[in-house]
Scaffold this motif. Structure first.
Motif, short mmCIF file in Angstrom:
data_model
loop_
_atom_site.label_atom_id
_atom_site.label_comp_id
_atom_site.label_asym_id
_atom_site.label_seq_id
_atom_site.Cartn_x
_atom_site.Cartn_y
_atom_site.Cartn_z
N MET A 6 -31.15 -44.07 0.99
CA MET A 6 -31.21 -42.64 1.31
C MET A 6 -32.58 -42.36 1.92
N ARG A 7 -32.57 -41.70 3.08
CA ARG A 7 -33.79 -41.59 3.88
C ARG A 7 -34.18 -40.14 4.09
N ALA A 8 -35.42 -39.97 4.58
CA ALA A 8 -35.90 -38.64 4.95
C ALA A 8 -35.05 -38.09 6.09
N ASP A 9 -34.93 -36.76 6.11
CA ASP A 9 -34.23 -36.11 7.19
C ASP A 9 -34.91 -36.44 8.52
N LYS A 10 -34.14 -36.75 9.56
CA LYS A 10 -34.72 -37.24 10.80
C LYS A 10 -35.62 -36.23 11.48
N ARG A 11 -35.38 -34.93 11.27
CA ARG A 11 -36.21 -33.93 11.92
C ARG A 11 -37.53 -33.71 11.18
N ALA A 12 -37.65 -34.29 9.96
CA ALA A 12 -38.84 -34.03 9.14
C ALA A 12 -40.06 -34.77 9.67
N GLY A 13 -39.93 -36.04 9.86
CA GLY A 13 -41.06 -36.86 10.29
C GLY A 13 -40.81 -38.31 9.94
N GLU A 14 -41.73 -39.17 10.32
CA GLU A 14 -41.56 -40.60 10.12
C GLU A 14 -41.76 -40.96 8.66
N GLU A 15 -40.82 -41.70 8.09
CA GLU A 15 -40.92 -42.11 6.70
C GLU A 15 -41.68 -43.42 6.59
N ASP A 16 -42.64 -43.47 5.67
CA ASP A 16 -43.38 -44.69 5.37
C ASP A 16 -42.67 -45.35 4.19
N ASP A 17 -41.98 -46.45 4.46
CA ASP A 17 -41.13 -47.05 3.44
C ASP A 17 -41.91 -47.47 2.20
N ASN A 18 -43.10 -48.03 2.38
CA ASN A 18 -43.87 -48.46 1.21
C ASN A 18 -44.36 -47.28 0.40
N PHE A 19 -44.70 -46.18 1.08
CA PHE A 19 -45.10 -44.98 0.36
C PHE A 19 -43.92 -44.49 -0.48
N THR A 20 -42.73 -44.46 0.12
CA THR A 20 -41.54 -44.03 -0.61
C THR A 20 -41.31 -44.93 -1.81
N ARG A 21 -41.40 -46.24 -1.61
CA ARG A 21 -41.17 -47.18 -2.72
C ARG A 21 -42.18 -46.96 -3.84
N ALA A 22 -43.44 -46.75 -3.46
CA ALA A 22 -44.47 -46.52 -4.47
C ALA A 22 -44.20 -45.23 -5.24
N ALA A 23 -43.82 -44.18 -4.51
CA ALA A 23 -43.53 -42.90 -5.16
C ALA A 23 -42.35 -43.03 -6.12
N LEU A 24 -41.31 -43.73 -5.70
CA LEU A 24 -40.14 -43.90 -6.56
C LEU A 24 -40.47 -44.72 -7.80
N ALA A 25 -41.30 -45.74 -7.62
CA ALA A 25 -41.72 -46.56 -8.77
C ALA A 25 -42.49 -45.70 -9.78
N LEU A 26 -43.37 -44.84 -9.27
CA LEU A 26 -44.12 -43.95 -10.17
C LEU A 26 -43.21 -42.95 -10.86
N CYS A 27 -42.16 -42.51 -10.15
CA CYS A 27 -41.21 -41.58 -10.77
C CYS A 27 -40.42 -42.25 -11.89
N GLU A 28 -40.09 -43.51 -11.72
CA GLU A 28 -39.39 -44.21 -12.80
C GLU A 28 -40.31 -44.42 -14.00
N ASN A 29 -41.60 -44.62 -13.74
CA ASN A 29 -42.56 -44.70 -14.85
C ASN A 29 -42.64 -43.37 -15.60
N ILE A 30 -42.65 -42.27 -14.84
CA ILE A 30 -42.62 -40.95 -15.48
C ILE A 30 -41.38 -40.82 -16.35
N ASP A 31 -40.25 -41.24 -15.82
CA ASP A 31 -39.00 -41.12 -16.56
C ASP A 31 -39.07 -41.88 -17.89
N LEU A 32 -39.63 -43.07 -17.86
CA LEU A 32 -39.79 -43.83 -19.09
C LEU A 32 -40.60 -43.04 -20.12
N ASN A 33 -41.67 -42.41 -19.66
CA ASN A 33 -42.54 -41.67 -20.58
C ASN A 33 -41.91 -40.38 -21.07
#
Length: 586
Positions: free
Chosen positions: A222-249
């Motif tokens: 699932m990706r950013a909306d095309k009109r929004a801007g260029e998605e940085d895949d590693n930034f997205t992956r890092a953000a999602l990893a941090l969100c899963e850590n939040i979920d654990l806590n």
């Protein structure tokens, strides 16, 4: 028969009275995350990650489908804490003093503390550092975390506990949760109000290896909306990893409540402080962090109160961060009076009797001069375009021409709101207070200082930065201060200095009072942070700054300019400077 009833009443009345007196008010836990988008939860449809513990809050309680916060961090925090739009509270920036709530504001913590609750906050404060702006002065009996807008190191970093500098332990979100769990354990027998403002997934994108390994090669379906801007895949992956850590806590907090049999006695609230901090999947909504469009300000709001709020409730009426103070106080049945009118309204009727009629309202969003407004159906954006959000949540079609009457009414509402609420915003002459009578410590970080000469910040972002390039006796650092208590203060300077530059003589002065001291010891640690960064950061890298006990300075009560200057620089530079700590002494 009458006599028997009278005897029973005589016997039962004391028991009923005692039971009523012993009835425990509900605990309240508010969990706020930093730069997490509405779309960063699996319950909102994101298949790139799993957030089962956060999702469970919605399944066990209520979920607001149209909940709004501010476009950036400190404004949302101010609105959550006060029930008032952030410009009313004096918050107009995210750094250098503009993040502070005015001292006349009363916070949700003060309301609960006055009602007999134990209160604590563990995490990112971002509404003022120096007492009485400090969380310990705003109703929180205990505070552990940091008061800045962001932090540059997430692994055993320098933090503070009730104003005193301490060393964190482990990954910061796990550490903050440890402190929250200990607070719950200690206060389980009495009502408590616990605020847990996590500081991720705000950048820098430092992710523990365990979590990064799971996401570093993950295919993003699932990706950013095309009109929004260029998605940085590693930034997205890092953000999602941090969100899963939040979920654990979040799950750890839920487990603690169940283990102590507090789950039915505790209201748990979960929300985000603004939209996502990068272009990534967010339900196709327009805008991200910093925007007054849907994508910049729509947040989940999940409220669980087992046995009181029907599981799986979905609430479609619009609501905002300004509503949390009146809602939570109302749910806890607190009697309180505030010195200023609030903008929020209690959502208790929607939570406990969702079928009742609910009048339409307007919710305003502001940042950097841009204002948008939302009613139950439409959003007028900061350019005056009108969108039917119920049918066009992506804000694709401007319907202002088809709905001229509504457009005109909302334009007028925005003009009136600006005239009332934004009057005088950013006209800030508040000094940084020093030496409050009720607090030992005053931190004056590089963030709040003004460099002169060749001295520069380590980053364009003042929060968590340090000063470097100090090469001339003509250079200095100053703070506009208001000394609140005449007296003597122990001075600690957090610095670094290579061996070749040892020997600089510095002077701290305010008016005719001064303290001279010398840098006699080298301390030259490397920059750190890169080893855990999964994306190149724009913020400053960190160092382990060394505290130097420079001596004692006498300060007289009143306004002035506190100055730190190098009188003699034998090497190529004086020091790199991070923090000035002043501690009152007898």
């Amino acid at each position: 028969m009458v006599k028997l009833i009278s005897l029973l009443l005589l016997f039962l009345t004391p028991l009923l009275t005692r039971a009523a007196a012993n009835k425990k008010s509900p605990n309240v836990i508010v969990i706020l995350t930093d730069d997490q988008g509405w779309g960063d939860l699996s319950i909102n449809g994101n298949k790139n990650l799993q957030t089962p513990n956060i999702d469970l809050l919605a399944k066990r309680g209520a979920r607001f489908n149209s909940f709004y916060v501010s476009p950036v961090c400190s404004p949302t925090r101010a609105e959550l804490l006060t029930g008032r739009y952030h410009p009313r509270a004096g918050v107009y920036s995210t750094s250098e003093g503009g993040e502070r709530m005015n001292l006349g504001e009363v916070t949700i913590a003060e309301v609960f503390k006055k009602a007999g609750y134990a209160t604590a906050a563990f995490g990112k404060w971002h509404n003022g550092m120096q007492y009485p702006y400090h969380p310990n002065a705003r109703g929180f009996e205990e505070f552990y975390g940091f008061c800045s807008g962001h932090w540059g190191d997430y692994f055993s970093p320098m933090l503070e506990h009730n104003g005193k500098i301490v060393q964190g332990k482990g990954f910061i979100i796990d550490d903050l949760t440890d402190k929250a769990l200990a607070f719950i354990q200690t206060n389980q027998a009495k009502p408590f109000f616990l605020y847990v403002p996590y500081n991720t997934p705000h950048s820098p994108m430092q992710v523990p290896t365990k979590w990064w390994e799971k996401f570093k090669n993950k295919e993003l379906t699932m990706r950013a909306d095309k009109r929004a801007g260029e998605e940085d895949d590693n930034f997205t992956r890092a953000a999602l990893a941090l969100c899963e850590n939040i979920d654990l806590n979040v799950g750890r907090i839920q487990d603690k409540l169940q283990k102590l049999n507090l789950d039915k006695e505790t209201i748990v609230v979960y929300l985000h402080d603004n939209g996502p901090n990068s272009f990534r999947w967010n339900g196709g909504m327009k805008g991200r962090k910093g925007s007054t469009d849907e994508g910049g300000i729509k947040s989940p709001l999940l409220i669980q109160w087992s046995g009181k709020i029907a599981p799986g409730s979905q609430i479609n009426q619009i609501a905002g961060a300004i509503d949390l103070l009146p809602t939570l106080a109302d749910l806890a049945e607190l009697k309180y009076q505030l010195p200023k009118p609030i903008d929020g309204r209690s959502l208790k009727p929607l939570l406990l009797k969702p079928s009742q009629a609910w009048p339409d309202r307007l919710l305003f969003a502001h940042w950097a001069g841009r204002v948008s407004v939302r009613n139950q159906r439409f959003r007028l954006d900061h350019e005056g375009k009108l969108f039917d959000i119920n049918n066009d949540p992506q804000q694709l079609s401007d319907v202002s021409a088809q709905e001229p009457e509504i457009t005109h009414r909302l334009i007028k509402a925005v003009e009136d709101w600006k005239s009332e609420v934004l009057k005088g915003i950013a006209a800030d002459n508040r000094p940084f207070p020093v030496g409050h009578a009720n607090f030992l410590y005053t931190q004056l970080p590089a963030r709040d200082g003004e460099p002169h000469g060749a001295i520069v910040r380590s980053s364009i972002h003042p929060n968590s930065s340090f000063f470097t390039g100090w090469k001339s006796p003509n250079d200095s650092i100053t703070w506009n201060v208001d000394v609140l208590t005449t007296g003597n203060y122990q001075v600690e300077v957090y610095y670094t200095c290579p061996v070749k530059d040892v020997g600089a003589t510095l002077r701290l002065s305010l008016g005719s009072n001064q303290l001279k001291f010398k840098i006699n010891q080298a301390h030259d640690p490397p920059l750190k942070g890169r080893e855990y960064d999964r994306v190149e950061r724009t913020e400053s890298y960190e160092k382990d700054f060394k505290p130097l006990k420079a001596g004692i300075i006498h300060l007289e009560k009143g306004l002035g300019k506190l100055s730190l200057r190098a009188l003699h620089i034998p090497g190529s530079q004086a020091i790199d400077f991070r923090l000035l700590m002043l501690t009152k002494v007898n």
